[in-house]
Design a protein around this motif. Structure first.
Motif, PDB file in Angstrom:
ATOM      1  N   GLY A   1       0.845  -1.189   0.000  1.00 30.04           N
ATOM      2  CA  GLY A   1       0.000   0.000   0.000  1.00 30.04           C
ATOM      3  C   GLY A   1       0.880   1.238   0.000  1.00 30.04           C
ATOM      4  N   ASP A   2       0.664   2.122   0.981  1.00 31.60           N
ATOM      5  CA  ASP A   2       1.462   3.347   1.090  1.00 31.60           C
ATOM      6  C   ASP A   2       2.741   3.156   1.904  1.00 31.60           C
ATOM      7  OD1 ASP A   2      -0.367   4.797  -0.394  1.00 31.60           O
ATOM      8  OD2 ASP A   2      -1.515   5.432   1.362  1.00 31.60           O
ATOM      9  N   ASP A   3       2.900   1.977   2.507  1.00 35.66           N
ATOM     10  CA  ASP A   3       4.089   1.710   3.322  1.00 35.66           C
ATOM     11  C   ASP A   3       5.216   1.150   2.464  1.00 35.66           C
ATOM     12  OD1 ASP A   3       2.777   2.468   5.695  1.00 35.66           O
ATOM     13  OD2 ASP A   3       1.933   0.454   5.926  1.00 35.66           O
ATOM     14  N   VAL A   4       6.424   1.584   2.766  1.00 36.28           N
ATOM     15  CA  VAL A   4       7.603   1.116   2.045  1.00 36.28           C
ATOM     16  C   VAL A   4       8.647   0.659   3.065  1.00 36.28           C
ATOM     17  CG1 VAL A   4       9.454   1.731   0.449  1.00 36.28           C
ATOM     18  CG2 VAL A   4       7.180   2.727   0.153  1.00 36.28           C
ATOM     19  N   ILE A   5       9.158  -0.542   2.843  1.00 40.44           N
ATOM     20  CA  ILE A   5      10.248  -1.059   3.657  1.00 40.44           C
ATOM     21  C   ILE A   5      11.476  -1.087   2.746  1.00 40.44           C
ATOM     22  CG2 ILE A   5      11.118  -2.994   5.016  1.00 40.44           C
ATOM     23  CD1 ILE A   5       8.099  -3.798   5.350  1.00 40.44           C
ATOM     24  N   LEU A   6      12.424  -0.196   3.042  1.00 37.79           N
ATOM     25  CA  LEU A   6      13.619  -0.066   2.207  1.00 37.79           C
ATOM     26  C   LEU A   6      14.671  -1.096   2.587  1.00 37.79           C
ATOM     27  CD1 LEU A   6      13.990   3.813   2.114  1.00 37.79           C
ATOM     28  CD2 LEU A   6      13.033   2.311   0.357  1.00 37.79           C
ATOM     29  N   ASP A   7      15.389  -1.562   1.604  1.00 35.71           N
ATOM     30  CA  ASP A   7      16.522  -2.460   1.787  1.00 35.71           C
ATOM     31  C   ASP A   7      17.782  -1.597   1.717  1.00 35.71           C
ATOM     32  OD1 ASP A   7      18.562  -4.304   1.620  1.00 35.71           O
ATOM     33  OD2 ASP A   7      17.898  -5.182  -0.273  1.00 35.71           O
TER      34      ASP A   7
ATOM     35  N   ILE B   1      -0.021 -10.231   0.225  1.00 33.81           N
ATOM     36  CA  ILE B   1      -0.399 -10.739  -1.098  1.00 33.81           C
ATOM     37  C   ILE B   1      -0.551  -9.589  -2.094  1.00 33.81           C
ATOM     38  CG2 ILE B   1      -2.903 -10.768  -0.758  1.00 33.81           C
ATOM     39  CD1 ILE B   1      -0.844 -13.538  -2.436  1.00 33.81           C
ATOM     40  N   ARG B   2      -0.794  -8.381  -1.593  1.00 34.72           N
ATOM     41  CA  ARG B   2      -0.936  -7.214  -2.467  1.00 34.72           C
ATOM     42  C   ARG B   2       0.348  -6.393  -2.553  1.00 34.72           C
ATOM     43  NH1 ARG B   2      -5.611  -6.877   0.746  1.00 34.72           N
ATOM     44  NH2 ARG B   2      -4.795  -5.028   1.753  1.00 34.72           N
ATOM     45  N   ALA B   3       1.388  -6.843  -1.889  1.00 39.42           N
ATOM     46  CA  ALA B   3       2.656  -6.116  -1.874  1.00 39.42           C
ATOM     47  C   ALA B   3       3.398  -6.295  -3.195  1.00 39.42           C
ATOM     48  CB  ALA B   3       3.523  -6.590  -0.719  1.00 39.42           C
TER      49      ALA B   3
END
Length: 88
Positions: free
Chosen positions: A11-17, A51-53
């Motif tokens: 969604g609007d959340d981002v987990i950066l590597d 599942i929507r990521a």
């Protein structure tokens, strides 16, 4: 050897590597992305929203080289790389 970064968008959340991973080429990045997607979806405490990521893979220049919806990892035979989940 090029370095690829695997950023997870839910969604609007981002987990950066922040560290990335050195891989031989973009094809190896595609394989690593599919494996990562399966691991995320099979985790014991996996969030049902996963599942929507979408995993966005970037190179050292932060250019997106791959967009991989996690749902695509559930397909038994990986799709032809000319559609979704393909290299840019």
């Amino acid at each position: 050897m090029p370095r690829y970064f695997f950023h997870t968008h839910i969604g609007d959340d981002v987990i950066l590597d922040p560290d990335g991973r050195e891989l031989d080429d973009a094809d190896a990045a595609w394989e690593a992305t599919r494996t990562l997607a399966l691991q995320l979806l099979q985790g014991a405490d996996a969030d049902p929203d996963l599942i929507r990521a979408v995993l966005y893979v970037t190179d050292d220049s932060q250019d997106v080289v791959l967009e991989f919806p996690l749902s695509e990892a559930l397909i038994a035979d990986p799709p032809d790389r000319s559609g979704n989940g393909t290299l840019h």
